[in-house]
Design an enzyme around this catalytic site. Structure first.
Site, PDB file in Angstrom:
ATOM      1  N   CYS A  29      16.318  -6.969   1.624  1.00  0.00           N
ATOM      2  CA  CYS A  29      16.388  -8.194   2.428  1.00  0.00           C
ATOM      3  C   CYS A  29      17.759  -8.848   2.265  1.00  0.00           C
ATOM      4  CB  CYS A  29      15.284  -9.158   2.035  1.00  0.00           C
ATOM      5  SG  CYS A  29      15.464  -9.708   0.347  1.00  0.00           S
ATOM      6  N   SER A  83       7.711  -8.816   5.783  1.00  0.00           N
ATOM      7  CA  SER A  83       8.332  -9.035   7.090  1.00  0.00           C
ATOM      8  C   SER A  83       8.017 -10.446   7.601  1.00  0.00           C
ATOM      9  CB  SER A  83       7.798  -8.002   8.080  1.00  0.00           C
ATOM     10  OG  SER A  83       6.392  -8.094   8.136  1.00  0.00           O
ATOM     11  N   GLU A 100       0.839  -1.213   0.000  1.00  0.00           N
ATOM     12  CA  GLU A 100       0.000   0.000   0.000  1.00  0.00           C
ATOM     13  C   GLU A 100       0.865   1.251   0.000  1.00  0.00           C
ATOM     14  OE1 GLU A 100       0.435  -2.266   2.255  1.00  0.00           O
ATOM     15  OE2 GLU A 100      -0.150  -1.654   4.282  1.00  0.00           O
TER      16      GLU A 100
END
Ligand code: NAD
Length: 482
Positions: A278, A223, A173
């Site tokens: 990441c 996450s 979003e």
């Protein structure tokens, strides 16, 4: 608002609550996107199921033609897309461009799928042959994070679609603008209407995806807490799921590492995309006497200038979280060698910038050594030998990437074997395996089986059919064991 309000590609009808999209560069409002409901997910899933029937019946060579055209469109629009990523994500335009290069690479892999999915055939009994073929699953979904608005979605989109599936795409979003351009370009390339649709929203739309009976497979990247929740909910609803989570990557630096090369590489790994990767270096484990390398690491860090060659972080909340980790580490006894707190870029005072930060004397007990910080921060931990360094790396619950810097092949191999991570770099700080090698970590960085790209992804997005045929004029009925 710089851009008109966004809408889902399949609209369910009634009006939705809208969420503003803020530019991390200056805090300005770029646009707004709907918070989709279960009814929106349902409308998109039904349209996808309908479109998939004809799409799945095409040969894979026919479907691949769309992706040859799409690849050209990505290349043609790469600079415009990179600029959009820069605006909505805050990374530097060059970093946005690198995302498109990677999106193109995976699209090229998809174009090669007709050659890769050829099945097997064997005469299993006299005049009886068994052959395998791959069938699509049907409707699938891909849920992605903010930090790579183009690259991460392209880990799944071209491969899943080319293999005959339909897809609902739920972008972050925080970065939904480039998702709309992806849908536009796929349509221009000739993808049938309804087959691929963008469903905007947050956790609620993700949960509706996990619960929808028409959706057969879900991939998630984000996450660890959310990855776990999505994995449990999707598999609880009997879907296939592959959910990639967060990371805490350790770079082990040995005294014989090439000084300058190592320092440049460690800082590039720590600060690329403002540390919001990441695959970013979070902790450097300094083994033995490597002080001259640490001096160089600090020199390199100081060359980074926020707003010039270092992008913004995604939100004010992120900036505050990152700075809190630095404060807490300092209070716990770490030494701040390079301090990126309280950074303001002139002319962009509303932007969310954190300068490059290097801390020495970090201990394993500190929060900064354990949690994913997701900012341009390098925590240096000291180890007396390789065994201790590996023990520190192994203690992390994550397992995305790890790296070693040395000139000794044997030591590098030992560390590569002993590190508890899915992607290992030797003198490389961001060891992303390019296609056809698959991308995927271990431990709390991945829930589910296999990698999200590469050959393994074919298994995820398809189901195998085994067809046993006998073409013979003999009257004999049984054939097993002949
Ligand atoms: P996030 O988990 O907050 O959001 C990711 C997606 O999940 C978004 O689309 C969001 O709308 C949705 N979401 C958020 N909370 C949810 C919940 N509780 N239940 C269901 N859906 C939820 O992640 P982010 O902040 O956008 O991205 C950063 C994270 O992604 C970092 O932890 C990073 O390490 C990770 N990441 C991992 C990889 C990998 O390959 N392992 C790659 C890129 C990013």
């Amino acid at each position: 608002m710089k851009y008109p309000a966004l809408a889902n590609t399949i609209a369910a009808g009634s009006s939705r609550e809208m969420l503003p999209i803020l530019s991390p560069l200056d805090g300005s409002t770029l646009s707004e996107a709907p918070l989709s409901t279960a009814a929106d997910v349902d409308a998109a899933a039904k349209a996808a199921a309908e479109a998939q029937v004809e799409w799945g019946a095409r040969t894979i060579r026919q479907r691949a033609q769309v992706f040859f055209r799409y690849r050209q469109l990505l290349e043609q629009h790469q600079h415009e897309l990179a600029e959009l990523i820069h605006e909505e994500n805050g990374k530097m335009p060059g970093e946005g461009l690198a995302e498109i290069v990677r999106a193109i690479e995976v699209t090229e892999f998809a174009c090669a799928l007709p050659q890769m999915i050829a099945g097997e055939v064997l005469e299993v009994s006299s005049n009886v042959e068994c052959r395998t073929q791959r069938s699509p699953l049907g409707v699938t979904a891909s849920i992605t994070p903010f930090n790579f608005p183009m690259m991460v979605p392209h880990w799944t989109i071209p491969i899943a679609l080319c293999l005959g599936n339909a897809m609902l795409f739920k972008p972050s979003e925080k970065t939904p603008l480039s998702a709309m351009r992806t849908a536009d370009l796929l349509q221009q390339a000739g993808l049938p209407d309804g087959l691929f649709s963008v469903v905007h929203g947050d956790r609620n739309s993700v949960e509706a995806i996990c619960d929808h009976p028409l959706i057969r497979a879900v991939t998630f990247v984000g996450s660890t807490a959310a990855a776990k929740a999505v994995y449990i909910r999707s598999t609880g609803n009997l879907k296939r799921a592959l959910c990639l989570g967060g990371a805490k990557n350790h770079l082990i630096v040995l005294p014989d590492a090439i000084e300058e090369q190592t320092a440049v590489n460690v800082i590039a790994s720590m600060a690329g995309c403002a540390g919001q990767r990441c695959m970013a270096a979070a902790s450097m484990i300094a083994v033995g006497k490597v002080d001259s390398i640490i001096d160089k690491v600090c020199e390199e860090a100081k060359k980074l200038v926020p707003g010039k060659n270092l992008g913004a972080v995604i939100s004010l909340e992120s900036k505050q979280r990152i700075e809190r980790y630095i404060d807490e580490a300092e209070a716990a006894g770490a030494r701040v060698l390079v301090d990126g707190r309280n950074t303001v870029v002139a002319g962009r005072e509303g932007g969310y910038y954190v300068g490059p930060t290097v801390l020495d004397g970090v201990t394993r007990e500190m929060k900064i050594a354990q949690d994913e910080v997701f900012g341009p921060v390098l925590a240096i931990l000291r180890a007396s030998d390789v065994e201790q360094a590996v023990a520190i790396e192994n203690a992390s619950p994550y397992g995305n990437a790890a790296a070693v810097y040395t000139q000794r092949g044997g030591v590098a191999r030992t560390i590569a074997n002993q590190a508890s991570a899915g992607m290992i770099g030797v003198n490389i700080g961001v060891p992303v395996p390019l296609e056809p090698f698959g991308f995927g970590g271990w431990n709390d960085s991945r829930f589910g089986v296999g990698d999200i790209t590469g050959r393994g992804s074919i298994e995820f997005w398809t189901q195998t059919k085994k067809i046993t045929s006998r073409w013979s004029t003999e009257l004999k009925q049984g054939w097993l064991g002949d």
